[in-house]
Design an enzyme around this catalytic site. Structure first.
Site, PDB file in Angstrom:
ATOM      1  N   ARG A  49       0.806  -1.221   0.000  1.00  0.00           N
ATOM      2  CA  ARG A  49       0.000   0.000   0.000  1.00  0.00           C
ATOM      3  C   ARG A  49       0.839   1.272   0.000  1.00  0.00           C
ATOM      4  O   ARG A  49       0.582   2.194  -0.782  1.00  0.00           O
ATOM      5  CB  ARG A  49      -0.925   0.037   1.220  1.00  0.00           C
ATOM      6  N   THR A  50       1.814   1.346   0.886  1.00  0.00           N
ATOM      7  CA  THR A  50       2.554   2.603   1.001  1.00  0.00           C
ATOM      8  C   THR A  50       3.263   2.901  -0.318  1.00  0.00           C
ATOM      9  O   THR A  50       3.165   4.007  -0.861  1.00  0.00           O
ATOM     10  CB  THR A  50       3.566   2.534   2.162  1.00  0.00           C
TER      11      THR A  50
ATOM     12  N   LYS B 298      25.813  -4.517  -3.420  1.00  0.00           N
ATOM     13  CA  LYS B 298      27.283  -4.502  -3.523  1.00  0.00           C
ATOM     14  C   LYS B 298      27.920  -3.856  -2.303  1.00  0.00           C
ATOM     15  O   LYS B 298      29.124  -3.655  -2.251  1.00  0.00           O
ATOM     16  CB  LYS B 298      27.709  -3.711  -4.766  1.00  0.00           C
TER      17      LYS B 298
ATOM     18  N   ARG C 251      11.631   3.858   2.726  1.00  0.00           N
ATOM     19  CA  ARG C 251      11.248   2.891   3.776  1.00  0.00           C
ATOM     20  C   ARG C 251      12.462   2.021   4.058  1.00  0.00           C
ATOM     21  O   ARG C 251      13.125   1.544   3.129  1.00  0.00           O
ATOM     22  CB  ARG C 251      10.081   2.024   3.326  1.00  0.00           C
TER      23      ARG C 251
ATOM     24  N   HIS D 235       5.779   5.999  11.327  1.00  0.00           N
ATOM     25  CA  HIS D 235       5.204   5.848   9.983  1.00  0.00           C
ATOM     26  C   HIS D 235       4.253   7.030   9.745  1.00  0.00           C
ATOM     27  O   HIS D 235       3.034   6.881   9.742  1.00  0.00           O
ATOM     28  CB  HIS D 235       4.455   4.515   9.914  1.00  0.00           C
TER      29      HIS D 235
HETATM   30  C1  NCD Z   1       2.307  -1.118   7.962  1.00  0.00           C
HETATM   31  C2  NCD Z   1       3.809  -0.904   7.998  1.00  0.00           C
HETATM   32  O1  NCD Z   1       4.506  -1.150   7.038  1.00  0.00           O
HETATM   33  O2  NCD Z   1       4.241  -0.452   9.051  1.00  0.00           O
HETATM   34  N1  NCD Z   1       1.775  -1.230   6.694  1.00  0.00           N
HETATM   35  C3  NCD Z   1       1.519  -0.108   5.957  1.00  0.00           C
HETATM   36  O3  NCD Z   1       2.380   0.682   5.711  1.00  0.00           O
HETATM   37  N2  NCD Z   1       0.278   0.097   5.532  1.00  0.00           N
HETATM   38  C4  NCD Z   1       1.834  -2.123   8.909  1.00  0.00           C
HETATM   39  C5  NCD Z   1       2.450  -3.494   8.936  1.00  0.00           C
HETATM   40  O4  NCD Z   1       3.367  -3.818   8.188  1.00  0.00           O
HETATM   41  O5  NCD Z   1       1.981  -4.277   9.749  1.00  0.00           O
END
Ligand code: NCD
Length: 360
Positions: free
Chosen positions: A55-56, A84, A105, A133
């Protein structure tokens, strides 16, 4: 250390008025998408996903495409020069030089802040280990505003892996900035909310209680925010096995909840919400994921238009002192300037927010 660009590392680096403006713009995008279709024409967003994401990552990508911009990036660092041995600083410096905005991320706490230190464009934190997040929280705020019509006076249950769940950390920090919100933290004793998050809630004037019983909390809630037990953050498979399946929301348990309680979940779901709950009109997690796309459109626009500079580090180095948190980015990327706020024996690492235990 002041960066020449605006960054979003932690929502609480910005005032609530900034978040509210961003939410209002997201609402306008939902109403008038055509007005925004070319707003990022000619702009490029880089996405560095060192950790899995559905999703993100894709909501950021579609957000940029819907604004008329284009995207570059990787979703598997093993297909980039990271395989590398390239460090975070070099990768960030290069890709931020190709991009107008960078989304990152990373599995390590504090990585987004570390990346922003040398980036040549705005950096957005799309999740740094089990820490924060902020863009999921913007998604959650927009969902609450649209579906509950308020961000104040709510009793919010957060349930599951409160220790490692970065979504609930950012959510509680943010929602405690709105008036009269009360949190019920539902977890086992091993997966309780970290104390630095509880300290922040208290400092904002928010209130909370902790319980291990979902059934007892349910009737009191306006919002239930379920989370997955974060398997990848456990030291051993045995520790994960001991925690998984503790909390499962079922249609039976939903009978204990108010008729207007809403169920949110950042997703992915493993088995903490029974599939049959999806048919309950109070289950809003799929709708929530769609709000995420609109709020990220609003965020990208804001970051690209903002002339703001961001102060990333406020504290100072202390001779011979290193962060003691093994999950902190400063313990993986050794070139980073160590930086602590506080004085004497109460130092806090500015990358991971953990307090150091120093002897006199
Ligand atoms: C979450 C994350 O990556 O922290 N997912 C997200 O970004 N929608 C939650 C998770 O991974 O449980």
């Amino acid at each position: 250390m002041i960066s020449a660009y605006p960054h979003l590392i932690d929502l609480n680096d910005y005032p609530v008025t900034w978040w509210n403006g961003l939410l209002r713009q997201a609402e306008d995008i939902i109403k008038n998408p055509a007005l925004y279709a070319d707003s990022c024409k000619g702009k490029i967003m880089g996405t560095l996903f060192y950790e899995p994401s559905t999703r993100t990552q894709m909501s950021f990508q579609t957000a940029m495409l819907r604004l008329g911009g284009t995207i570059i990036g990787f979703d598997n660092p093993q297909t980039s020069s990271v395989a590398k041995g390239e460090n975070l600083k070099d990768t960030t410096k290069i890709i931020s030089g190709y991009s107008d905005v960078l989304v990152i991320r990373h599995p390590t706490v504090g990585a987004a802040k570390a990346a922003a230190l040398t980036a040549e464009c705005p950096v957005i934190n799309a999740g740094d280990g089990g820490h924060l997040h902020p863009t999921q929280t913007l998604t959650d705020l927009l969902t609450l505003k649209a579906e509950k019509k308020t961000l104040s006076g709510l009793t919010i249950g957060v349930c599951g892996d409160l220790l490692n769940g970065r979504t609930v950390h950012s959510l509680c920090k943010a929602m405690s900035c709105y008036e009269n919100n009360h949190f019920i933290m539902i977890s086992t004793k091993e997966l309780k909310m970290p104390s630095y998050i509880k300290d922040t809630i208290r400092a904002h004037g928010g209130t909370f209680e902790e319980t291990h019983s979902l059934e007892e909390a349910l009737p009191k809630l306006d919002v239930l925010y379920m989370t997955r037990i974060q398997r990848e953050r456990f030291a051993s498979p045995e520790e994960y096995e001991a925690q998984k399946d503790t909390y499962i929301l079922t249609t039976q348990k939903m009978k204990l909840a108010k008729s207007d309680m809403i169920v949110l979940h950042p997703l992915p779901r493993v088995d903490e919400i029974e599939i049959a709950v999806d048919d309950d009109p109070r289950a809003l997690y799929f709708k929530q994921a769609r709000y995420g796309m609109y709020v990220r459109m609003s965020l990208i626009l804001t970051m690209l238009q903002s002339p703001a500079k961001t102060q990333l580090l406020y504290g100072s180095t202390h001779k011979g002192v290193c962060c003691q948190n093994p999950k902190c980015i400063t313990n993986q990327e050794y070139y980073l300037p160590k930086s602590f706020t506080g004085t004497g024996t109460t130092l806090t690492c500015e990358y991971c927010d953990e307090r150091l235990l120093l002897e006199h």
